[in-house]
Design an enzyme around this catalytic site. Structure first.
Site, PDB file in Angstrom:
ATOM      1  CG  ASP A 205      -0.200  -0.029   2.551  1.00 52.94           C
ATOM      2  OD1 ASP A 205       1.049  -0.072   2.551  1.00 52.94           O
ATOM      3  OD2 ASP A 205      -0.871  -0.022   3.602  1.00 52.94           O
ATOM      4  CG  HIS A 206       3.433   2.539   3.008  1.00 58.24           C
ATOM      5  ND1 HIS A 206       2.289   2.001   3.538  1.00 58.24           N
ATOM      6  CD2 HIS A 206       3.931   3.368   3.962  1.00 58.24           C
ATOM      7  CE1 HIS A 206       2.112   2.467   4.767  1.00 58.24           C
ATOM      8  NE2 HIS A 206       3.081   3.299   5.035  1.00 58.24           N
TER       9      HIS A 206
ATOM     10  CG  ASP B 145       1.727   1.906   9.257  1.00 62.72           C
ATOM     11  OD1 ASP B 145       2.278   2.264   8.196  1.00 62.72           O
ATOM     12  OD2 ASP B 145       0.917   2.612   9.871  1.00 62.72           O
TER      13      ASP B 145
ATOM     14  NE  ARG C  23       1.969  10.261  12.251  1.00 62.54           N
ATOM     15  CZ  ARG C  23       2.389   9.022  12.436  1.00 62.54           C
ATOM     16  NH1 ARG C  23       3.110   8.424  11.520  1.00 62.54           N
ATOM     17  NH2 ARG C  23       2.082   8.364  13.541  1.00 62.54           N
TER      18      ARG C  23
ATOM     19  CB  SER D  32       5.885   6.307  10.577  1.00 54.11           C
ATOM     20  OG  SER D  32       7.258   6.264  10.280  1.00 54.11           O
TER      21      SER D  32
ATOM     22  NE  ARG E 142       8.987   6.549   8.187  1.00 57.88           N
ATOM     23  CZ  ARG E 142       8.528   7.707   7.690  1.00 57.88           C
ATOM     24  NH1 ARG E 142       9.349   8.693   7.431  1.00 57.88           N
ATOM     25  NH2 ARG E 142       7.248   7.874   7.445  1.00 57.88           N
TER      26      ARG E 142
END
Length: 753
Positions: free
Chosen positions: A95-96, A160, A448, A643, A645
């Site tokens: 999806d990213h 995520d 965000r 996030s 990450r």
């Protein structure tokens, strides 16, 4: 594709006994959060030993979910763990990496071609190790999880930060880094500091223009971006039970913006209705059988102040629609005060773009309510003054709302439907003209809105609201428009007002989809070959980080002293950098390029202490690494918010940074640093941040006796020959100290394998 009903039966089978044992151990009634956590204790963990916000506890999650940008590194790590299959049900969601530019069909086709190497890698790794694979276009991870995998009383971790979305169905769902996911997929327990508990009592009922999104926008204004740090937020009360399951998901999703570990609602009639509507009536039947265990004890909700560390009450009947921003999701404005704020602060009142959808607000209910306003615009001859985009959360939602005519309605209003992907919400937006960096305003139903996040333009004032408010303001093209009180002039010159939005929680004809986009893994993946080209600029096999050398760290250079907000977007930007998420060397070229240098107020410019010249942060650090010189990063409050990450932790580790010393950490980032064998330290006295000078040589003392709860010392050796010795804190337990000594948590997993 379907949930594992046998797994859910096994989870529910242990609930009565475990919860009763926990109730006896702590000697009091239990919140819902405590019930789920105690029911998921790993073997050997003892409930009576816990103190909220104090002890680290081992849990055994039921599921792992990963989005494509973070899954690359997580699976590269898992490939090193020596396992033939994942130990718990796990999925990957593409999806990213889909960039929004023209529209759904064209953007998806382009993404499949551009990212073919990565998609093929993820699909093959999933096929080999037994993970479910959701193809590009299938939808956004959190919406797909809510529709297919979330279940009341379950525990899930996801790579995520908005994994808590599943809390809308009563699941403890927590955002983590890829190393945490790797542990759980390898069959190891997952460690979490036992959270504090914030109870939010909702009374009354939403009506008119107000939606579930306004609840979390209000909460963000109350708690700020770090008010939920170290806590799980539990919603309860008559108001909570009146909200749709997807509305609850919206609230839990954006709970990440207050720093909460996760957020959760109890199981109720709305949960059961959503489960049944998404072909999981058998899960609802199982949940009904243990319903008393899928909500907090009655005594807890009758006297919440006794059982929660903090209690907030919100009356939904009195709640106004809110608009939050710009530049931070916790600057909350009731719609009645927003126009005045726009004028007072000189924010651009002209609205350039309104964007609805995303993982936060793309349910059938959201789309249908926004479409009711779009239909009014058509019927009342109003032409939308702003650009308008719609991002469906999943192919199932997209197919269903298309069948029911809502996408046609948006088209008549001038809306553009984007791919079922994250898109503009995470900076995957090829916004035309953004490179000019002109001052402008946009409004989204996303979660965000940090500076430069959506389009890379630091002068884009981004605001967050419900899909209904976003749609209304896009029709008006004016941030000062209040749809509850103001009128608009239509094409005929007639003054008209928008009526209250209306919609359905669930489709009357049920959900439908032709191809959900799911790939079932091979029953035996032993013959599946995974190929990573050594010349690829997208993927790179990992080498182990070196273990600690067994001494104190001396002579470290200050790489950067970051000033103010330093999110994971500042540490490791998204947008165009997403293409390198599977290549640690290449993506390390974005390390800290967004952080503000406290000495110069510049970004991506630091002093190289070996040469005396200023240069880019990654280049300076690479010079230190080439010369065998360690370094340290100093930061401000809530360092690493945003996030999940883990690249923001892996990049400094890869390039030779030895420690991060800050006033305070965001939870996920601190854990990610520990997993990668980094030192994450905090000033015992936050004012000592001011003692750090640009040319300091820095020593970290006490590592040879590194122990839980024991402070370390940092010596700041200044160029004038003087020095300051300061105390620094850490939150490492014995197991995490072993990660540090081994060089990373993965090194320990490999050694055990």
């Amino acid at each position: 594709m379907a949930f594992d009903i046998e797994m859910i039966k096994n989870v529910y089978a242990r609930y009565p006994e475990r919860i009763e044992a926990a109730r006896k151990a702590v000697g009091r009634p239990l919140t819902l959060t405590e019930k789920i956590l105690y029911a998921h204790l790993s073997e050997g963990a003892a409930s009576q030993a816990y103190g909220r916000g104090i002890s680290y506890v081992d849990f055994q999650p039921d599921r792992v979910a990963m989005q494509d940008a973070t899954a690359q590194m997580a699976l590269l790590q898992f490939m090193q763990a020596g396992k033939s299959q994942v130990a718990v049900p796990s999925t990957v969601h593409c999806d990213h990496l889909i960039q929004a530019e023209v529209g759904a069909a064209q953007d998806l086709t382009k993404a499949k071609d551009k990212n073919k190497e990565v998609y093929d890698f993820l699909a093959s790794v999933s096929n080999k190790y037994g993970l479910g694979f959701w193809k590009p276009g299938a939808g956004i991870i959190h919406q797909v999880v809510l529709e297919n995998y979330a279940f009341p009383g379950g525990m899930m971790i996801g790579t995520d930060s908005h994994t808590p979305n599943a809390g809308g169905l009563g699941m403890v769902a927590i955002g983590v880094g890829g190393a945490d996911a790797c542990d759980v997929m390898a069959g190891l327990p997952w460690e979490l500091k036992f959270p504090k508990l914030i109870g939010i009592k909702l009374i009354g009922k939403l009506s008119g223009w107000t939606s579930a999104k306004d609840v979390i926008l209000k909460v963000a204004g109350i708690l700020t971006v770090k008010g939920g740090t170290g806590a799980i937020v539990e919603y309860f009360g008559e108001g909570a039970r009146s909200l749709s399951a997807t509305g609850k998901g919206t609230i839990c999703n954006m709970g990440a913006e207050i720093g909460a570990t996760t957020s959760i609602f109890g199981y109720d009639e709305k949960s059961a209705a959503y489960l049944s509507s998404t072909d999981r009536a058998d899960v609802a039947e199982l949940a009904n059988g243990i319903a008393e265990h899928l909500t907090g004890d009655e005594e807890v909700y009758a006297n919440p102040a006794t059982y929660f560390d903090e209690v907030i009450e919100i009356n939904l009947s009195e709640l106004e629609p809110h608009v939050n921003g710009p530049f931070t999701p916790d600057l909350a404005w009731p719609i009645s005060k927003f126009a005045a704020a726009v004028k007072e602060h000189g924010w651009p009142a002209k609205l350039e773009v309104g964007l609805i959808g995303s993982c936060t607000n793309s349910s059938y209910e959201d789309i249908s309510r926004a479409a009711s306003l779009a239909q009014q615009a058509v019927d009342k001859k109003l032409v939308a003054k702003s650009e308008f985009t719609i991002t469906p959360g999943s192919e199932q939602v997209r197919f269903t709302v298309d069948r029911d005519g809502f996408l046609d309605t948006f088209g008549q209003m001038g809306g553009v439907v984007l791919a079922n992907a994250c898109g503009p919400c995470i900076g995957q937006w090829a916004r035309h003209g953004a490179e000019k960096q002109e001052k402008n305003s946009i409004i989204t139903s996303f979660n965000r809105n940090f500076a430069k996040r959506a389009d890379g333009n630091p002068n884009t004032h981004s605001f967050v609201a419900s899909p209904e408010i976003v749609t209304a303001l896009a029709i008006a093209g004016d941030l000062t428009f209040n749809p509850m009180t103001d009128s608009l002039t239509n094409e005929d010159g007639v003054s008209v007002m928008l009526d209250e939005p209306s919609g359905l929680e669930l489709p009357a004809k049920g959900f439908a989809v032709e191809d959900a986009g799911y790939q079932q893994p091979a029953e035996d993946g032993s013959s599946v070959t995974i190929v990573v080209s050594p010349t690829s600029d997208r993927l790179q096999l990992l080498d182990s980080f070196k273990p600690w050398e067994g001494t104190d760290l001396k002579g470290l250079k200050l790489l950067i002293k970051a000033k103010g907000k330093c999110t994971t977007d500042h540490i490791s930007m998204a947008g165009p950098w997403l293409r390198f998420r599977g290549h640690l060397d290449n993506i390390s070229n974005n390390m800290l390029i967004g952080a503000i240098n406290a000495y110069t107020d510049a970004t991506n410019s630091v002093k190289n202490q070996l040469t005396g010249a200023y240069g880019e942060v990654p280049a300076t650090q690479r010079d230190y690494k080439a010369n065998g010189v360690g370094s340290i990063v100093v930061g401000d409050e809530n360092y690493g918010e945003g996030s999940s990450r883990e690249h923001a932790a892996m990049e400094p580790r890869f390039l030779g940074v030895r420690a991060i010393l800050v006033k305070s950490f965001a939870r996920i980032h601190e854990t990610n640093l520990k997993k990668q064998g980094m030192l994450g330290l905090t000033f015992a006295n936050p004012a000592d941040y001011d003692l750090v000078q640009e040319d300091d040589s820095i020593d970290i003392i006490g590592l040879t006796t590194f122990a839980p709860g024991k402070q370390l010392q940092v010596v700041l050796n200044h160029t004038d020959g003087s020095s300051d010795t300061i105390q620094v804190n850490h939150t490492y337990n014995e197991g995490q100290i072993e990660w540090f000594k081994a060089g990373s948590a993965l090194n320990l997993i490999k050694a055990k394998a």
